[in-house]
Design an enzyme around this catalytic site. Structure first.
Site, PDB file in Angstrom:
ATOM      1  N   PHE B 122      31.503 -17.722 -44.256  1.00 32.70           N
ATOM      2  CA  PHE B 122      31.886 -17.698 -42.850  1.00 32.70           C
ATOM      3  C   PHE B 122      30.681 -17.297 -42.019  1.00 32.70           C
ATOM      4  O   PHE B 122      29.735 -16.696 -42.541  1.00 32.70           O
ATOM      5  CB  PHE B 122      33.025 -16.684 -42.641  1.00 32.70           C
ATOM      6  CG  PHE B 122      34.273 -17.294 -42.033  1.00 32.70           C
ATOM      7  CD1 PHE B 122      34.934 -18.331 -42.659  1.00 32.70           C
ATOM      8  CD2 PHE B 122      34.797 -16.799 -40.835  1.00 32.70           C
ATOM      9  CE1 PHE B 122      36.101 -18.877 -42.106  1.00 32.70           C
ATOM     10  CE2 PHE B 122      35.952 -17.338 -40.278  1.00 32.70           C
ATOM     11  CZ  PHE B 122      36.604 -18.379 -40.914  1.00 32.70           C
ATOM     12  N   GLN B 235      35.178 -12.722 -26.633  1.00 34.64           N
ATOM     13  CA  GLN B 235      34.668 -13.762 -27.532  1.00 34.64           C
ATOM     14  C   GLN B 235      35.277 -15.127 -27.215  1.00 34.64           C
ATOM     15  O   GLN B 235      36.494 -15.277 -27.172  1.00 34.64           O
ATOM     16  CB  GLN B 235      35.001 -13.404 -28.984  1.00 34.64           C
ATOM     17  CG  GLN B 235      34.526 -14.463 -29.973  1.00 34.64           C
ATOM     18  CD  GLN B 235      34.583 -13.965 -31.406  1.00 34.64           C
ATOM     19  OE1 GLN B 235      35.640 -13.932 -32.021  1.00 34.64           O
ATOM     20  NE2 GLN B 235      33.456 -13.543 -31.933  1.00 34.64           N
ATOM     21  N   HIS B 237      35.662 -18.479 -28.895  1.00 32.96           N
ATOM     22  CA  HIS B 237      35.523 -19.120 -30.200  1.00 32.96           C
ATOM     23  C   HIS B 237      34.901 -20.486 -29.964  1.00 32.96           C
ATOM     24  O   HIS B 237      35.316 -21.207 -29.065  1.00 32.96           O
ATOM     25  CB  HIS B 237      36.910 -19.240 -30.840  1.00 32.96           C
ATOM     26  CG  HIS B 237      36.872 -19.590 -32.301  1.00 32.96           C
ATOM     27  ND1 HIS B 237      36.444 -20.811 -32.762  1.00 32.96           N
ATOM     28  CD2 HIS B 237      37.207 -18.872 -33.398  1.00 32.96           C
ATOM     29  CE1 HIS B 237      36.517 -20.816 -34.090  1.00 32.96           C
ATOM     30  NE2 HIS B 237      36.972 -19.657 -34.504  1.00 32.96           N
ATOM     31  N   LEU B 251      43.217 -23.319 -31.538  1.00 33.61           N
ATOM     32  CA  LEU B 251      42.115 -22.969 -32.425  1.00 33.61           C
ATOM     33  C   LEU B 251      41.868 -23.991 -33.536  1.00 33.61           C
ATOM     34  O   LEU B 251      42.802 -24.497 -34.148  1.00 33.61           O
ATOM     35  CB  LEU B 251      42.403 -21.610 -33.068  1.00 33.61           C
ATOM     36  CG  LEU B 251      41.235 -21.008 -33.846  1.00 33.61           C
ATOM     37  CD1 LEU B 251      40.095 -20.647 -32.908  1.00 33.61           C
ATOM     38  CD2 LEU B 251      41.687 -19.775 -34.600  1.00 33.61           C
ATOM     39  N   GLU B 254      37.276 -21.569 -38.095  1.00 39.54           N
ATOM     40  CA  GLU B 254      35.871 -21.526 -38.514  1.00 39.54           C
ATOM     41  C   GLU B 254      35.729 -21.955 -39.977  1.00 39.54           C
ATOM     42  O   GLU B 254      34.648 -22.309 -40.426  1.00 39.54           O
ATOM     43  CB  GLU B 254      35.345 -20.094 -38.321  1.00 39.54           C
ATOM     44  CG  GLU B 254      33.860 -19.957 -38.527  1.00 39.54           C
ATOM     45  CD  GLU B 254      33.344 -18.588 -38.046  1.00 39.54           C
ATOM     46  OE1 GLU B 254      33.892 -18.048 -37.080  1.00 39.54           O
ATOM     47  OE2 GLU B 254      32.396 -18.087 -38.653  1.00 39.54           O
ATOM     48  N   ARG B 285      29.523 -16.504 -33.794  1.00 39.06           N
ATOM     49  CA  ARG B 285      30.350 -17.254 -32.846  1.00 39.06           C
ATOM     50  C   ARG B 285      29.754 -17.307 -31.446  1.00 39.06           C
ATOM     51  O   ARG B 285      29.858 -18.324 -30.759  1.00 39.06           O
ATOM     52  CB  ARG B 285      31.744 -16.630 -32.781  1.00 39.06           C
ATOM     53  CG  ARG B 285      32.543 -16.918 -34.031  1.00 39.06           C
ATOM     54  CD  ARG B 285      33.908 -16.276 -33.989  1.00 39.06           C
ATOM     55  NE  ARG B 285      34.669 -16.686 -35.164  1.00 39.06           N
ATOM     56  CZ  ARG B 285      35.877 -16.226 -35.456  1.00 39.06           C
ATOM     57  NH1 ARG B 285      36.456 -15.326 -34.676  1.00 39.06           N
ATOM     58  NH2 ARG B 285      36.513 -16.659 -36.521  1.00 39.06           N
ATOM     59  N   HIS B 350      39.176 -16.336 -27.145  1.00 40.50           N
ATOM     60  CA  HIS B 350      39.806 -16.083 -28.428  1.00 40.50           C
ATOM     61  C   HIS B 350      40.082 -14.613 -28.717  1.00 40.50           C
ATOM     62  O   HIS B 350      41.079 -14.273 -29.341  1.00 40.50           O
ATOM     63  CB  HIS B 350      38.873 -16.651 -29.508  1.00 40.50           C
ATOM     64  CG  HIS B 350      39.403 -16.565 -30.904  1.00 40.50           C
ATOM     65  ND1 HIS B 350      40.612 -17.129 -31.264  1.00 40.50           N
ATOM     66  CD2 HIS B 350      38.902 -16.011 -32.034  1.00 40.50           C
ATOM     67  CE1 HIS B 350      40.818 -16.913 -32.559  1.00 40.50           C
ATOM     68  NE2 HIS B 350      39.814 -16.220 -33.056  1.00 40.50           N
ATOM     69  N   ARG B 385      32.213 -10.249 -32.551  1.00 38.93           N
ATOM     70  CA  ARG B 385      32.909 -10.074 -33.825  1.00 38.93           C
ATOM     71  C   ARG B 385      32.582 -11.223 -34.767  1.00 38.93           C
ATOM     72  O   ARG B 385      32.559 -12.383 -34.364  1.00 38.93           O
ATOM     73  CB  ARG B 385      34.414 -10.028 -33.590  1.00 38.93           C
ATOM     74  CG  ARG B 385      35.223  -9.978 -34.864  1.00 38.93           C
ATOM     75  CD  ARG B 385      36.698  -9.793 -34.592  1.00 38.93           C
ATOM     76  NE  ARG B 385      37.364 -10.956 -34.048  1.00 38.93           N
ATOM     77  CZ  ARG B 385      37.785 -11.998 -34.764  1.00 38.93           C
ATOM     78  NH1 ARG B 385      37.579 -12.029 -36.069  1.00 38.93           N
ATOM     79  NH2 ARG B 385      38.382 -13.010 -34.185  1.00 38.93           N
TER      80      ARG B 385
END
Lengths: 243, 573
Positions: B122, B235, B237, B251, B254, B285, B350, B385
């Site tokens: 990730f 954030q 995304h 969404l 990821e 991100r 997000h 994050r």
């Protein structure tokens, strides 16, 4: 932009009727978008449950043109727009208001099902094959559409005796967990009323997660109950041992 | 006392039934506390259910070199060193145990060939670290926690909204709430309260968040005197759906990039080579979101204003197995078969890294007896994050909050409830019914979303932020007058009129903080201050209510101990 007519149930537990609302239709729009349009522009107190709007939470269940659906996954362009699109609340649960029904019974049934209990001495090694096998049942999003169409609940309202397809799926997800050590056969037979299901597969047809509820969950569970309680050899054995 | 409301009493009251709230409730229960959980939706529908990619935990099942130190380092670097270092340390150290515990409670994860929990790559994580089950990890997590909670005997108050925290001489005493279904009122008495209400995304137009994400918990804490911290860090995304219009913002996990998905612009260029040649699509991100935004802004976007994300080079069966819900989502909502062609994606609001300021060990806020965990709390993620660190955050700090809340409840005497507070809350809650304003709260909400989207988005500037504050002032005035039609029976317009208040408070906090932070760090990008400013690395932005008005302060960041500095310095890559 074209326009469609949304024919929505408006009312509460005592009374109600459908009301027509004009909604503009944008590309890719789903029925939940149309309901939100009505709420945001025409009737601010229209009661609708929803959360993720992506088919993952199972909140926005309703009966669209007579078919139980998640409204967030029902596209307007899949429905004939020369006639009104009818949106009614789920029939098997008591109405609260408009499209919102009282689904609390499901939560009470769930309490009867004992949770996962690992077999003693397990080493927590699991093969992916075993995970894949049980995956199907664990992707249930609890939209309760299967409960809504099951005739044992919908026509006969046997909510006291019968847990409904959702909870057979849940038991299957627990029972087929590779490390689970509980036996839920007596529960299925006596408290969850598995025997009342006569496998008409209505539940399977409406499942938005495409879980093969009847074939993969209910029938194997029925076989398990039969093995446990009706197997002639076991019965004989029980008789001899006086149990 | 009037008879307008019912009263319930618990040692620990938990507001929010997502991963953090449920994990907190299990821990408080294990400590012998009586626990009540209040949630705005039905149980099991909280935002955790949407989490797709996985839980970050340095279990080293796939990459055996992984350990807590690397996870700590990745988290701190991803957060541009603004993270609460102690929280980042506890999180990295404790998340493997929290995952194992989840497994022992019945969660099933995908497996390695040797039968251990499988982990995937990730963004921003040095090693393959995300424990997952396909792309529906959040569902597995929330079901496991909710079923255990129900079995263990937590009392769940579903479809119930808390509108005010009751206080007794500066400490927490309970909460005032209403049942969404009937509109009836309910008062909770509690010695400890845990806020686990998630984030604030519904204040933006393009968002992956559900209607619940209106910042209630943060607003409740703020009104009760708690400090909010680093609220400017919101954030976006990088990958939300952009087409068709109805699905904009939903969404796209990821995990698509984790499994090898490639980003391209309309010219076919793999543009991440320009922005982060080393990590490419698996950059953090904030970087990927800005890159896509920049590509679109400079005219290299796709037909509908996004970028292409392509996983179709992988075998179709593999894609369907590893990303089943993405496959269905695009097929059903956008007529795109992701095994055959690219998806169109763009940034979507997000997550908020900021939130209620809490102590690292106890998750306690600056108000005695008030705790916060998960997205509602600030600190762990700093300025940005990493994907996968949210689910582990819920487990690690949900548990810590539940533990500390139960211990606190054992130590303090029963607080007394001030009926004047209840009466005032009731008046405020019911006021919209007597408002004669013709405007509906939906119209005010739509305009709020435009203001935040256009003026407090991915790239920010002083002029825009100042304008946003003026607009928010006008919106507050409109919201105070917005009228409600119908009765108290399940009335979404009325429900929104309260949620709107929280969104406005929190939007103001975000904007004030964004205006003050004159630098670019992580998710906060200022066009007029494009660089990191080392002075701001040492400061936290604090928002607090004083004399009835919103005030901003700056707090010095606590110095990191030498051994953690050492851990950070060990790897220079």
């Amino acid at each position: 932009m074209s326009e469609a007519t949304l024919r929505v149930f408006r009312g509460d537990s005592n009374s109600g009727q459908t009301v027509d609302y004009p909604v503009p239709v944008a590309p890719g729009m789903v029925v939940l978008d149309a309901l939100h349009y009505v709420q945001g522009h025409l009737v601010p107190d229209l009661a609708v449950r929803w959360n993720c709007k992506a088919g993952k939470c199972g909140s926005c269940s309703a009966e669209v043109n007579g078919r139980p659906r998640l409204t967030c996954k029902t596209r307007m362009d899949d429905l004939p727009q020369d006639q009104p699109i009818t949106v009614l609340p789920m029939k098997s649960f008591p109405r609260i208001k408009d499209l919102v029904t009282d689904v609390s019974w499901n939560y009470r049934v769930n309490r009867k099902i004992p949770a996962f209990e690992p077999r003693p001495g397990t080493n927590w090694k699991i093969s992916q094959l075993d995970v894949d096998r049980v995956q199907e049942f664990r992707k249930c999003i609890e939209c309760f559409l299967c409960q809504n169409v099951c005739h044992v609940l919908r026509e006969h309202d046997m909510k006291e005796q019968f847990a409904g397809p959702r909870f057979f799926v849940r038991v299957a997800g627990l029972d087929m967990h590779p490390l689970d050590g509980r036996n839920r056969a007596a529960l299925l037979k006596n408290e969850l009323g598995l025997g009342l299901c006569n496998i008409t597969k209505c539940c399977t047809e409406v499942c938005p997660e495409e879980i093969h509820i009847t074939d993969n969950a209910i029938i194997p569970l029925k076989e398990r109950v039969v093995d446990e309680f009706y197997d002639p050899l076991t019965m004989l054995f029980r008789k001899i041992r006086g149990k | 006392m009037t008879a307008n409301y019912e009263t319930r009493e618990h040692d620990v009251l938990i507001i929010g039934a997502g991963g953090a709230g449920l994990r907190a409730s299990l821990e408080a229960l294990a400590q012998g506390a009586s626990v009540g959980v209040v949630c705005k939706s039905l149980l099991g529908k909280a935002h955790t259910v949407m989490a797709e990619g996985g839980i970050a935990a340095a279990m080293a099942n796939v990459d055996t070199a992984d350990n807590w130190k690397t996870h700590f380092r990745d988290t701190m670097r991803g957060g541009k060193l603004l993270n609460n270092w102690r929280m980042a340390q506890l999180h990295a150290q404790e998340s493997p145990d929290r995952v194992r515990e989840l497994e022992q409670w019945g969660a099933l994860f995908d497996r390695t060939e040797t039968g251990d929990i499988l982990q995937r790559a990730f963004g921003g994580h040095t090693f393959k670290r995300l424990c997952h089950v396909g792309d529906r990890t959040g569902l597995e997590m929330i079901r496991t926690l909710q079923d255990r909670g129900v079995q263990q005997g937590i009392d769940v108050y579903m479809e119930c909204t808390v509108t005010r925290l009751l206080t007794d001489g500066g400490r927490v005493a309970g909460a005032f709430a209403y049942w969404r279904e009937s509109g009836r009122l309910i008062v909770f008495k509690a010695k400890s309260i845990v806020i686990a209400t998630g984030g604030i995304g519904k204040a933006w137009r393009v968002t992956s968040n559900s209607w619940e994400y209106t910042g209630d918990g943060m607003a409740l804490a703020y009104e009760a005197g708690a400090e909010l911290m680093d609220m400017e860090f919101v954030q976006f995304h990088p990958t939300g759906m952009v087409w068709p219009p109805g699905v904009q913002g939903i969404l796209v996990t990821e995990a698509v990039r984790g499994e090898g998905g490639i980003l391209r612009n309309k010219l076919g260029e793999r543009f991440m080579e320009k922005y982060d040649p080393k990590r490419m699509e698996l950059s953090t991100r904030d970087v990927v979101a800005r890159s896509i935004y920049t590509e679109v802004k400079e005219g290299r976007g796709t037909e509908h204003g996004g970028a292409y994300l392509d996983i179709s080079q992988k075998p179709a069966e593999y894609v369907k197995k590893k990303l089943p819900s993405m496959y269905h989502q695009f097929k059903e909502l956008a007529d795109v078969d992701i095994t055959k062609g690219p998806m169109e994606v763009g940034p979507t609001c997000h997550y908020v890294m900021g939130g209620i300021r809490v102590g690292a060990e106890t998750a306690e806020s600056t108000v005695p007896g008030l705790f916060a965990a998960g997205e509602a709390a600030a600190g762990l993620h700093g300025a940005n994050r990493l994907g996968g660190n949210s689910l582990s955050d819920l487990l690690v700090f949900g548990r810590r909050a539940g533990l500390a809340a139960a211990q606190h409840a054992k130590q303090v005497s029963a607080p007394s409830i001030d009926t004047a507070q209840i009466e005032q809350s009731e008046r405020e809650l019911l006021a919209p019914f007597s408002n004669t304003g013709v405007e509906s709260p939906y119209a005010v909400h739509r305009d709020l979303q435009e203001v935040m989207q256009n003026l407090v988005g991915i790239f920010r500037a002083e002029e825009d932020l100042k304008k946003a504050l003026v607009e928010l002032g006008k919106l507050k005035a409109r919201a105070a007058k917005a009228g409600v039609e119908g009765s108290r029976l399940f009335n979404p317009g009325w429900h929104l009129s309260y949620d709107l208040k929280s969104m406005l408070t929190i939007s103001e906090a975000v904007t004030h903080s964004a205006l003050a932070r004159k630098e670019s760090r992580g998710a906060h990008s200022r066009i007029d201050f494009p660089n990191l400013d080392s002075l701001w690395e040492k400061k936290q932005n604090i928002i607090v209510r004083e004399n009835g008005a919103m005030q901003r302060r700056e707090n010095p960041v606590e110095e990191m101990p030498a051994e953690l500095k050492q851990v950070l310095a060990e790897d220079k890559s």
